[in-house]
Design an enzyme around this catalytic site. Sequence first.
Site, PDB file in Angstrom:
ATOM      1  N   ARG A  46     -11.047  14.581  -2.377  1.00 42.48           N
ATOM      2  CA  ARG A  46     -11.361  13.320  -3.057  1.00 42.48           C
ATOM      3  C   ARG A  46     -12.224  13.652  -4.254  1.00 42.48           C
ATOM      4  NH1 ARG A  46     -12.988   9.204  -5.373  1.00 42.48           N
ATOM      5  NH2 ARG A  46     -12.977   7.101  -4.484  1.00 42.48           N
ATOM      6  N   GLU A  54      -6.141   1.748  -6.083  1.00 44.90           N
ATOM      7  CA  GLU A  54      -5.496   2.139  -4.831  1.00 44.90           C
ATOM      8  C   GLU A  54      -3.991   1.881  -4.852  1.00 44.90           C
ATOM      9  OE1 GLU A  54      -6.900   3.626  -2.402  1.00 44.90           O
ATOM     10  OE2 GLU A  54      -9.053   3.334  -2.743  1.00 44.90           O
ATOM     11  N   ARG A  97     -12.230  14.611   4.085  1.00 49.37           N
ATOM     12  CA  ARG A  97     -11.770  15.167   2.805  1.00 49.37           C
ATOM     13  C   ARG A  97     -12.910  15.911   2.120  1.00 49.37           C
ATOM     14  NH1 ARG A  97      -9.510   9.618   0.228  1.00 49.37           N
ATOM     15  NH2 ARG A  97     -11.710   9.141   0.611  1.00 49.37           N
TER      16      ARG A  97
END
Length: 207
Positions: A46, A54, A97
């Site tokens: 990320r 999104e 992430r």
Amino acid sequence: MFIKKIFLILIFLIFVPIIVYSREFFIVKKVYDGDTILLNNGIRVRYLGLNSPEMAYKDKKKREPFAKEAKEFNKKLVEGKRVFLIFSKKRYDRYGRWLAYVFLESGKFINREIVQNGFAYCYFRTNNKRYDYSLLRAQRFAMSRRLGIWSENLKKSGLLIANTKTKVFHTQNCEYAKKIKKSYRKLYYTKWKAFWDGYAPHKACIK
């Protein structure tokens, strides 16, 4: 003095490439959206310092404006290419992430490229400020030229309450806004000005 300068330049030219190319490189196998990628080691990354629109997923609502364009721009930048990462103090997010600043082998700063082209807004985290100023300058560049997400009118917003500690802004009726200490409160009357100063919207109260 002149000889000393030449010597320092030579040292720089000799050792800087070693510093750059001694980093661990990864191949970008997949691009999920404007701020998330998959590396060849199976780990998702990320991007730090920004938030991109999104895409539509099973557990989310419809795709946000410019999400597809942001994903395609990110793909052109990194898919199939070698990248190296610079991490924050906090290496992982709650989804497992990696949180990182991403660079191409050439040194191109991907996080900044996405912000500068209007495909994300700055989203700063309190535990790392290394590239905040660079990203904010990139955002202001995109805003001043009405690129991407900034092509929409954000000036009429009503009263907003920003938290100078978290760099997030809220609507005045947001329950989180009411908990902000007076010493950290800053008022805005347009989203545009809040974004310009480097604040990001709180997702619970601002869509």
